[in-house]
Design a protein around this motif. Structure first.
Motif, short mmCIF file in Angstrom:
data_model
loop_
_atom_site.label_atom_id
_atom_site.label_comp_id
_atom_site.label_asym_id
_atom_site.label_seq_id
_atom_site.Cartn_x
_atom_site.Cartn_y
_atom_site.Cartn_z
N LEU A 73 61.24 49.26 11.96
CA LEU A 73 61.08 48.56 10.67
C LEU A 73 59.87 47.64 10.62
O LEU A 73 59.38 47.32 9.54
CB LEU A 73 62.32 47.74 10.29
N THR A 74 59.38 47.19 11.77
CA THR A 74 58.29 46.21 11.72
C THR A 74 57.01 46.88 11.21
O THR A 74 56.83 48.09 11.33
CB THR A 74 58.02 45.60 13.10
N TYR A 75 56.13 46.06 10.68
CA TYR A 75 54.86 46.56 10.14
C TYR A 75 54.08 47.27 11.25
O TYR A 75 53.54 48.36 11.04
CB TYR A 75 54.04 45.39 9.58
N SER A 76 54.01 46.66 12.43
CA SER A 76 53.19 47.26 13.49
C SER A 76 53.76 48.60 13.93
O SER A 76 53.01 49.54 14.22
CB SER A 76 53.02 46.30 14.67
N ALA A 77 55.08 48.72 13.97
CA ALA A 77 55.68 50.00 14.37
C ALA A 77 55.39 51.08 13.34
O ALA A 77 55.21 52.25 13.68
CB ALA A 77 57.19 49.84 14.56
N ARG A 78 55.33 50.68 12.07
CA ARG A 78 55.14 51.68 11.02
C ARG A 78 53.66 52.04 10.81
O ARG A 78 53.35 53.14 10.41
CB ARG A 78 55.73 51.16 9.69
N HIS A 79 52.77 51.06 11.07
CA HIS A 79 51.37 51.29 10.67
C HIS A 79 50.36 51.25 11.81
O HIS A 79 49.24 51.68 11.62
CB HIS A 79 50.97 50.24 9.63
N LEU A 80 50.72 50.69 12.96
CA LEU A 80 49.72 50.55 14.02
C LEU A 80 50.15 51.38 15.23
O LEU A 80 51.23 51.15 15.79
CB LEU A 80 49.58 49.07 14.45
N PRO A 81 49.34 52.36 15.63
CA PRO A 81 49.75 53.20 16.77
C PRO A 81 49.85 52.38 18.06
O PRO A 81 48.99 51.53 18.33
CB PRO A 81 48.63 54.25 16.87
N ASP A 82 50.91 52.63 18.79
CA ASP A 82 51.14 51.95 20.08
C ASP A 82 50.22 52.61 21.10
O ASP A 82 50.65 53.40 21.93
CB ASP A 82 52.63 52.13 20.44
N ASP A 83 48.92 52.27 21.03
CA ASP A 83 47.92 53.07 21.72
C ASP A 83 47.47 52.52 23.08
O ASP A 83 46.59 53.08 23.71
CB ASP A 83 46.68 53.25 20.81
N VAL A 84 48.05 51.41 23.53
CA VAL A 84 47.68 50.92 24.86
C VAL A 84 48.64 51.57 25.87
O VAL A 84 49.86 51.39 25.76
CB VAL A 84 47.77 49.37 24.95
N PRO A 85 48.11 52.36 26.81
CA PRO A 85 49.02 53.06 27.74
C PRO A 85 49.88 52.06 28.53
O PRO A 85 49.43 50.94 28.82
CB PRO A 85 48.05 53.79 28.69
N GLU A 86 51.10 52.49 28.84
CA GLU A 86 52.05 51.64 29.57
C GLU A 86 51.41 51.10 30.86
O GLU A 86 51.60 49.93 31.21
CB GLU A 86 53.33 52.45 29.86
N ALA A 87 50.63 51.93 31.56
CA ALA A 87 50.02 51.48 32.82
C ALA A 87 49.07 50.30 32.57
O ALA A 87 49.00 49.37 33.38
CB ALA A 87 49.26 52.63 33.48
#
Ligand code: SF4
Length: 451
Positions: free
Chosen positions: A355-369
């Motif tokens: 539901l958050t704005y970042s989850a909907r609009h900003l790709p989670d693009d920093v790799p977990e490592a």
């Protein structure tokens, strides 16, 4: 196994088991639910398998917390299969306030009997009344949708030297990564009269320190016309007979006022300790988070606090790996931490929340490592700095409020600036304020001898 008959109708008192995860606000809600159960005749048991009612206070601030809840619920489904009379009550942020989501949870976890939205005990009270228990009546005239039961369970009397006291529920700020507004609803300050009554009740039950809680605690009273604001609330709370120390958290840089610093600087009992999350050291990331301030403003604020209260303890929060965060931007966070030199940093790896704005609009693009590497680097920097920073404390005398007695016999407490201390003081009891000399200083705790 205890049945859930009212006390008096059964020789065996009904029992409950409490499982909590998450922030202090969740803990405070959970204790209120436990107090409601105890006032209805329930007693706590340490093992879920021995309880007639299971209370789970949940948190969804990060995926890791949510995963722990699901694994707990898998275990509980098995308990319920063996004992269909078991009552399962799920409360807190996983439940949230949206009826459609609660319906979805009911379908997903059909063995859960009760769903309690954050800070809302009405379903539990209704359940108790329905089963014939003496449950507290609904609050008359309360501006909140929750009920004010006794603030502390009887089973915890004498143990909770430090008690959490919610003063603002929910949040209306909408930082782009944060799920709190969706789960705990918009900001609602509690009436000050109710808070002061709670403070007195907690003191009467043995609390010596109160920690006032709000997602943006500095906003206290601003949503209630005619209500006092946080500095005045703190001054009044500090006068509660029996209360030696008062703290408040969490502050937001945008709402933190000079008047608040002045109140802490001049009021006996208000501890010189501030939790002011900055979240990032890059203006671009702060803007993407919609935090509402720039790095320079945050630094100016900290400089003001330190000018007024040089020995103030400072804690902050940092999120590493926010969408789009580059190595250079992370280095800006590292550099900011070196400049403001906090006494503690809560470091979180970014985790997209539904539901958050970042989850909907900003790709989670920093790799977990990379997130993990950044977290480890910041933690190492903090550890090194705190080792240096705490070393000069050796030989100094500090005031400690004893909170508990460790298995080793040492007393555990904290300094006014919130540093944890273990004290050799065999005569001291929980609740005592004592002066002790630091004989060992590590990065995250101190050892002292009573004087
Ligand atoms: S201020 Fe931002 S991070 Fe804090 S609870 Fe409100 S929305 Fe979440």
């Amino acid at each position: 196994m205890s049945g859930l008959r009212p006390a008096g109708a059964s020789l065996t008192l009904p029992t409950y088991n409490l499982w909590t995860i998450g922030c202090q606000m969740n803990e405070a809600d959970a204790l209120r639910a436990a107090a409601t159960l105890e006032s209805a005749g329930f007693r706590p048991v340490p093992r879920a398998s021995d309880a007639g009612l299971l209370l789970l206070a949940t948190c969804v601030v990060r995926q890791q917390a949510e995963d722990k809840i699901y694994s707990r619920l898998t275990y509980i489904a098995e308990l319920k299969r063996k004992n269909p009379a078991l009552v399962v009550a799920l409360m807190g942020c996983l439940v949230g306030k949206n009826p459609r989501e609660i319906t979805a949870l009911r379908e997903r976890f059909p063995f859960v009997d009760l769903f309690l939205p954050p800070s809302d005990l009405a379903p539990l009270t209704a359940f108790l009344q329905d089963r014939g228990f003496a449950a507290p009546p609904p609050a008359a005239g309360s501006a909140l949708d929750d009920l004010p039961p006794p603030p502390l369970p009887d089973s915890m009397t004498g143990r909770a030297i430090v008690a959490h006291l919610p003063v603002v529920l929910g949040c209306s700020h909408a930082c782009t990564y944060c799920v709190i507004p969706y789960r705990r609803g918009g900001e609602r300050s509690r009436p000050s009269a109710e808070i002061l009554a709670d403070a007195a009740a907690l003191a009467a039950r043995g609390a010596r320190e109160l920690i006032l809680l709000g997602q943006i605690v500095d906003r206290y009273g601003r949503d209630r016309p005619g209500e006092i604001h946080l500095p005045e609330l703190l001054r009044r709370i500090a006068q509660t007979p029996g209360i030696a120390r008062v703290r408040f958290l969490t502050s937001h840089p945008r709402w933190f006022t000079d008047e608040l610093v002045a109140a802490v600087a001049t009021t006996p009992g208000l501890c010189p300790y501030f939790e002011i999350p900055v979240q990032a050291g890059s203006d671009a990331i702060l803007a993407a988070m919609r935090r509402g301030y720039a790095v320079a403003e945050y630094e100016a604020l900290i400089a003001k606090v330190r000018a007024a209260i040089p020995d103030a303890g400072l804690s902050t929060d940092i999120i590493v790996g926010f969408p789009g965060e580059t190595d250079a931007q992370f280095e800006e966070s590292m550099a900011l931490m070196r400049r403001i030199d906090p006494d503690m940093i809560r470091i979180a790896k970014y985790s997209p929340r539904p539901l958050t704005y970042s989850a909907r609009h900003l790709p989670d693009d920093v790799p977990e490592a990379d997130k993990e590497r950044r977290r480890v680097a910041m933690e190492a920097q903090l550890r090194k700095r705190l080792t240096e920073k705490n070393a000069p404390l050796l030989g100094q005398t500090v005031e400690i409020l004893v909170e508990s007695i460790e298995k080793t016999g040492r007393r555990h407490g904290r300094t006014p600036g919130y540093k944890p201390v273990f004290v050799d003081a065999s005569a001291a009891a929980p609740g005592d304020l004592l002066r002790a000399r630091i004989v060992w200083a590590g990065p995250f705790s101190l050892i002292a001898e009573a004087r």
